[in-house]
Write an enzyme that holds these catalytic residues in place. Structure first.
Site, short mmCIF file in Angstrom:
data_model
loop_
_atom_site.label_atom_id
_atom_site.label_comp_id
_atom_site.label_asym_id
_atom_site.label_seq_id
_atom_site.Cartn_x
_atom_site.Cartn_y
_atom_site.Cartn_z
N HIS A 39 0.78 -1.11 0.10
CA HIS A 39 0.00 0.12 0.01
C HIS A 39 0.94 1.12 -0.18
CE1 HIS A 39 -3.66 2.22 1.83
NE2 HIS A 39 -3.25 2.77 0.78
N GLU B 283 0.75 7.91 -3.28
CA GLU B 283 1.48 7.60 -2.38
C GLU B 283 2.68 8.48 -2.01
OE1 GLU B 283 0.76 5.27 0.24
OE2 GLU B 283 -1.04 5.37 -0.80
N HIS C 26 2.46 11.10 1.03
CA HIS C 26 3.07 10.85 2.14
C HIS C 26 4.93 10.94 1.92
CE1 HIS C 26 -0.33 8.79 3.90
NE2 HIS C 26 -0.64 8.08 2.64
#
Length: 408
Positions: free
Chosen positions: A85, A143, A147
């Site tokens: 993920h 992602e 992040h």
């Protein structure tokens, strides 16, 4: 270890004198060789921040989560492996930043990896870092942008001889490296926990197996009582690129799985039985919502408010009245006083900005969208706050269901 060849970025720097020619064929790409050197690295979330160089001390995101998916329906990735993920930098108390640098938001991750000589990394990601909608590139971009840009030790100033997007390569390389050391499928299988259409498992069984392998408890996430995600937590001594990842206790939100009766659904389709005593019953949709009514939200085992006219989840005040209008025999559209309703950008919204109504159906008395009756939010609303409802889980931590209360 993944093998790589020099890419255009390395070759260009070698020819212009920024890198020695001997370095461009260096086979060890597990970490950048020109990242900031940390003489006395301190462990994030253990040492207090007092002005340390954040190229050597991950701050404020010092709790690193390597998160993995198990998507069974539709099946995503190898049948005998979980998929990646992401790698998330949480605060030490469970909060987090997101989208921290608009200047480093990229939409060409595949090209960045290839240009950096990491076609090997891209190939691995194409097998094990999968998006359940089928758009892997979109997941990678999400992602990194959400992040990766919030990891302090990946700032461009943390490199002695920086080349463009070097920190992007480091982020994906490190995420894959950590994932390879955490074979969730094999760890569970070694404990007798394997995908099954009939067996169920307890939360304690699953936690014990994963915690033993990780040397620390993990966060286990379920969807409709079935295993869906595992989060491995770390603190880091030094930088993300070259530091030591130390297993740590979970921060913030804990598991949402039941204590018993957890399903671990196989990714491959069930083989049809050769003989049956009774014919199987087909799944049927419920009676579509009709007329005027309220959209009631249930979450965490009970009723938790309702949806208001702009499509937000609200726990206080008066519920909005929606009109359900027949679209087909099994589907309907929804409209509030603000306008028609739809999922736009994955978020439920009603108003004049919605150009086309969404078609919904009913399963087991619950609102269903594209076959799913579970929706998601980042937090449950309290007081006068409102929460956005999302169609896909992504990183939204709260599960919820929506039912209809007809008004007469």
């Amino acid at each position: 270890m993944l093998q790589s060849i020099p890419g255009p970025q390395h070759i260009l720097k070698a020819l212009t004198g920024s890198l020695g020619l001997s370095t461009i064929f260096e086979p060890d790409h597990e970490a950048s060789q020109n990242s900031f050197q940390c003489s006395k690295p301190e462990l994030s979330c253990h040492a207090q921040y007092h002005g340390q160089d954040t190229c050597c001390f991950n701050y404020p995101g010092g709790q690193m989560l390597q998160t993995q998916f198990w998507d069974a329906d539709p099946a995503v990735g190898p049948v005998d492996s979980w998929t990646i993920h992401g790698l998330w930098p949480d605060f030490c108390d469970g909060g987090f930043d997101q989208y921290c640098d608009s200047k480093r938001r990229y939409s060409n991750i595949s090209l960045i990896l290839v240009d950096s000589g990491r076609a090997d990394l891209l190939e691995y990601m194409s097998d094990f870092w999968k998006d359940f909608r089928g758009d892997d590139e979109d997941l990678w971009e999400h992602e990194w942008n959400k992040h990766g840009t919030c990891i302090s030790t990946l700032e461009t100033t943390c490199y002695a001889d920086y080349y463009p997007q070097q920190e992007v390569v480091d982020y994906f390389n490190k995420t894959v490296e950590i994932f390879q050391k955490l074979p969730t499928y094999q760890t569970l299988a070694n404990a007798g926990i394997v995908p099954s259409h009939t067996e169920t498992y307890t939360l304690d069984e699953i936690q014990a197996a994963l915690a033993k392998a990780h040397a620390a408890p993990v966060t286990i996430r379920c969807r409709n009582r079935a295993l869906n995600e595992v989060w491995y937590h770390f603190n880091i001594a030094g930088s993300l690129q070259t530091g030591t990842f130390v297993p740590s206790e979970p921060d913030g939100l804990k598991t949402n799985c039941p204590a018993t009766g957890i399903h671990y659904i196989p990714k491959k389709h069930r083989e049809p039985s050769r003989t049956t005593d009774t014919p199987s019953q087909p799944t049927t949709t419920g009676t579509p919502f009709k007329g005027r009514g309220n959209l009631i939200v249930s979450s965490m085992g009970g009723r938790r408010g309702c949806i208001i006219s702009r499509g937000k989840w609200f726990a206080s005040g008066t519920c909005a009245t929606f009109k359900a209008k027949k679209a087909t025999d099994d589907t309907f559209t929804l409209q509030s006083s603000k306008g028609i309703c739809a999922f736009e950008g994955d978020a439920f919204s009603c108003g004049p900005h919605v150009t086309a109504p969404e078609e919904f159906s009913v399963q087991d008395g619950k609102l269903s969208y594209r076959g799913n009756t579970t929706f998601f939010a980042d937090k449950a609303p309290k007081g006068r706050t409102q929460s956005t409802i999302f169609a896909s889980q992504d990183e939204h931590l709260i599960d919820l269901a929506i039912t209809w209360k007809e008004r007469r």
